[in-house]
Design a protein around this motif. Structure first.
Motif, PDB file in Angstrom:
ATOM      1  N   ALA A 155      58.110  57.582   6.175  1.00 27.60           N
ATOM      2  CA  ALA A 155      57.966  56.041   6.563  1.00 27.60           C
ATOM      3  C   ALA A 155      58.553  55.261   5.393  1.00 27.60           C
ATOM      4  CB  ALA A 155      56.384  55.685   6.314  1.00 27.60           C
ATOM      5  N   LEU A 156      58.565  55.931   4.210  1.00 28.44           N
ATOM      6  CA  LEU A 156      59.351  55.222   3.025  1.00 28.44           C
ATOM      7  C   LEU A 156      60.974  54.994   3.327  1.00 28.44           C
ATOM      8  CD1 LEU A 156      59.343  54.050   0.200  1.00 28.44           C
ATOM      9  CD2 LEU A 156      59.475  56.153  -0.730  1.00 28.44           C
ATOM     10  N   ALA A 157      61.565  56.304   3.560  1.00 32.41           N
ATOM     11  CA  ALA A 157      62.704  56.302   3.987  1.00 32.41           C
ATOM     12  C   ALA A 157      63.166  55.435   5.183  1.00 32.41           C
ATOM     13  CB  ALA A 157      63.171  57.658   4.509  1.00 32.41           C
ATOM     14  N   SER A 158      62.520  55.262   6.175  1.00 36.46           N
ATOM     15  CA  SER A 158      62.563  54.319   7.282  1.00 36.46           C
ATOM     16  C   SER A 158      62.568  53.025   6.928  1.00 36.46           C
ATOM     17  CB  SER A 158      61.568  54.529   8.251  1.00 36.46           C
ATOM     18  OG  SER A 158      61.772  55.814   9.104  1.00 36.46           O
ATOM     19  N   LYS A 159      61.406  52.460   6.033  1.00 34.54           N
ATOM     20  CA  LYS A 159      61.284  51.054   5.418  1.00 34.54           C
ATOM     21  C   LYS A 159      62.608  50.738   4.599  1.00 34.54           C
ATOM     22  CE  LYS A 159      58.098  48.349   3.106  1.00 34.54           C
ATOM     23  NZ  LYS A 159      57.901  47.172   4.343  1.00 34.54           N
ATOM     24  N   LEU A 160      63.009  51.668   3.743  1.00 41.87           N
ATOM     25  CA  LEU A 160      63.915  51.427   2.618  1.00 41.87           C
ATOM     26  C   LEU A 160      65.242  51.592   3.142  1.00 41.87           C
ATOM     27  CD1 LEU A 160      62.308  52.156  -0.779  1.00 41.87           C
ATOM     28  CD2 LEU A 160      62.117  49.957   0.615  1.00 41.87           C
ATOM     29  N   GLU A 161      65.500  52.374   4.264  1.00 37.79           N
ATOM     30  CA  GLU A 161      66.921  52.703   5.010  1.00 37.79           C
ATOM     31  C   GLU A 161      67.485  53.616   3.874  1.00 37.79           C
ATOM     32  OE1 GLU A 161      68.936  49.284   6.146  1.00 37.79           O
ATOM     33  OE2 GLU A 161      67.742  49.370   7.887  1.00 37.79           O
TER      34      GLU A 161
END
Length: 263
Positions: A155-161
């Motif tokens: 989720a963090l990787a997706s949110k911060l790209e």
């Protein structure tokens, strides 16, 4: 899954190109991080002062910002370097050491995150702390395990790209869409102080020679794992494992890297 041929390619490219990596890191990790990069084929530069950090980032091929031993001058140097790296499209890696421990660490990490790190490399607790503070996680657990935090990392990787490279008994690398695990190593490796910080430096070096930061990060961790496993049988404890690891990195074979990536 990480393709073995990709990990081998990254390993070969490190040796062929010797990327210059600016490592702004803590006092504890400077020695081992620099020596580990040298052994892997990269070229370390521990340039941190704000009066030259930004200028040097224009020369370097990748940058690391590690918040292990923070002070205002060091944070200024990190911000100067990552601003230049981000603007130039160069890869940079954030290592949020103990980010949840103090308000100063959280504030410093937040300021660095505004410059869009290519990779965030940390342990499960550090990744969970950042995920929580950005609204991409579920609450901080100081004893978190990578398997428990995998969803939060994605989720963090997706949110911060960005790419999240989470190290532990099993390493997890994700860009929010793709996720892979790197398995292996040695139970004594966590007893080598600043090995995680050194892993961040190796990830940065890999990102400098391979355009896909997800593949580069996973490959770097596979290379490190392979070297640990090569060093471990002759090591009597963490002290000898430390120096044998450096020797192993300098002589590591493509077959050993491919074997770890194929698991």
């Amino acid at each position: 899954m990480l393709e073995p041929r990709t990990a081998v390619h990254v390993h070969d490219q490190l040796r062929a190109h010797g990327p210059l990596v600016q490592v702004i890191t803590n006092y504890v990790s400077m020695d081992i991080a620099a020596n580990l990069l040298n052994a892997a084929g990269a070229s370390p530069a521990m340039v941190h002062d704000a009066r030259e950090a930004g200028e040097f980032a224009g020369i370097a091929q990748a940058v690391v910002a590690n918040i292990g031993t923070l002070s205002p001058p060091w944070v200024d140097g990190m911000l100067a370097a990552v601003e230049v790296a981000s603007a130039a499209g160069k890869p940079w890696v954030l290592d949020p050491v103990a980010v949840g421990a103090t308000a100063y660490r959280r504030e410093s990490a937040a300021a660095l995150l505004e410059h869009h790190p290519t990779v965030i490399r940390g342990n499960a607790s550090e990744i969970l702390s950042i995920a929580t503070s950005t609204g991409a996680g579920r609450g901080v657990d100081a004893d978190a395990d990578t398997s428990e935090v995998r969803t939060d990392a994605e989720a963090l990787a997706s949110k911060l790209e960005t790419v999240v490279a989470m190290t532990g008994a099993v390493d997890v690398v994700t860009d929010g869409t793709r996720t892979t695990e790197i398995r292996g190593g040695d139970a004594r490796a966590p007893m080598i102080t600043a090995l995680g910080c050194s892993a961040s430096a190796l990830v940065a070096a890999a990102c400098a020679v391979h355009d896909d930061p997800f593949e580069a990060s996973a490959s770097a961790l596979a290379i490190l794992t392979a070297a640990i496993e090569q060093a471990a049988p002759l090591a009597e404890g963490p002290g000898s494992l430390r120096w044998r690891l450096l020797d192993a990195l300098s002589t590591l074979s493509s077959d050993a890297v491919a074997a770890v990536a194929a698991r």
